[in-house]
Write a protein that holds these residues in place. Structure first.
Motif, PDB file in Angstrom:
ATOM      1  N   ASP A  45       0.830  -1.196   0.000  1.00 29.93           N
ATOM      2  CA  ASP A  45       0.000   0.000   0.000  1.00 29.93           C
ATOM      3  C   ASP A  45       0.872   1.257   0.000  1.00 29.93           C
ATOM      4  O   ASP A  45       2.079   1.203   0.246  1.00 29.93           O
ATOM      5  CB  ASP A  45      -0.960  -0.006   1.197  1.00 29.93           C
ATOM      6  N   GLU A  46       0.245   2.387  -0.299  1.00 26.91           N
ATOM      7  CA  GLU A  46       1.008   3.626  -0.481  1.00 26.91           C
ATOM      8  C   GLU A  46       1.731   4.067   0.789  1.00 26.91           C
ATOM      9  O   GLU A  46       2.859   4.564   0.720  1.00 26.91           O
ATOM     10  CB  GLU A  46       0.082   4.735  -0.979  1.00 26.91           C
ATOM     11  N   ARG A  89       4.750   1.822   1.241  1.00 28.17           N
ATOM     12  CA  ARG A  89       5.752   2.160   0.220  1.00 28.17           C
ATOM     13  C   ARG A  89       6.492   3.438   0.596  1.00 28.17           C
ATOM     14  O   ARG A  89       7.726   3.523   0.452  1.00 28.17           O
ATOM     15  CB  ARG A  89       5.080   2.313  -1.139  1.00 28.17           C
ATOM     16  N   ALA A 122       1.613  10.478   2.430  1.00 28.14           N
ATOM     17  CA  ALA A 122       1.041   9.135   2.277  1.00 28.14           C
ATOM     18  C   ALA A 122       0.845   8.376   3.583  1.00 28.14           C
ATOM     19  O   ALA A 122       0.015   7.465   3.646  1.00 28.14           O
ATOM     20  CB  ALA A 122       1.938   8.298   1.352  1.00 28.14           C
TER      21      ALA A 122
END
Length: 215
Positions: A2-3, A6, A33
């Motif tokens: 997921d963002e 990441r 994020a």
């Protein structure tokens, strides 16, 4: 991946590279994020792998860029509590290699073995705020740019042991390789290839054994 995860992996890779401009850019991306608490956990745990100077510089950059005050300390507990938590977390990360790890580290020096369990795993990696699988992905990213193939091997396997997918570990390696010197990136990819082959081979063997038992 997921963002948010990441972004934390990108940040960890930047810290591992030691490049201040990369850390600044990664902090900006992480701020968009991921939750501030998760970012601070990733920053805090980095001191285990890049030392206090790297962690202090990264945390200072975070404070400067966000203006956010420090949160409440969360590392409470006694040495005995840290030890118990550390043993449990370290056993999850190392799996069947846990007992041998402790033997090897104790052979180097018994204090290192105690500090590994109490400080590293009990006081830091057992903290709330980040899932252990996310912590391990970030650790992989921290280690790629360093000359630490044995530790990278252990934490690649550890990420898989605690539930990270093969795809997420592969992505973490590539993110970190993009921030590492070419020779370190090449070495890291080689370590990951060996870990992945053994992991997938073991999974295939288990599936074959299960199929034969079912037949």
């Amino acid at each position: 991946m997921d963002e948010a995860t990441r972004a934390l992996v990108v940040l960890s890779a930047a810290i591992g590279s030691g490049e201040r401009s990369a850390v600044d850019a990664a902090l900006d991306g992480a701020g968009e994020a991921a939750a501030p608490e998760a970012i601070e956990e990733a920053l805090l745990q980095s001191y285990l792998f890049v030392g206090f100077p790297g962690a202090l510089n990264a945390m200072a950059a975070w404070r400067e860029r966000t203006g956010q005050p420090a949160g409440r300390a969360a590392a409470g507990g006694s040495r005995e509590e840290w030890r118990a938590r550390g043993e449990a977390v370290c056993a999850r990360v190392y799996g069947t290699q846990y007992a041998r790890l402790r033997e090897r580290v104790a052979e180097l020096h018994p204090d290192l073995e105690a500090w590994m369990l109490e400080e590293g795993y009990g006081k830091v990696l057992a903290r709330p705020g980040l899932a252990l699988s996310v912590r391990e992905l970030c650790i992989v990213a921290l280690l790629v740019a360093q000359d630490a193939p044995a530790q990278l091997h252990a934490h690649l396997r550890g990420a898989l042991n605690v539930g990270a997918s093969v795809e997420d570990v592969a992505e973490a390696v590539e993110i970190a390789c993009a921030a590492a010197p070419p020779a370190r990136a090449q070495a890291a990819r080689g370590v990951w290839a060996a870990v992945r082959a053994r992991w997938e081979g073991r999974a295939s063997s288990g599936a074959g054994a299960a199929g034969r038992a079912g037949a």
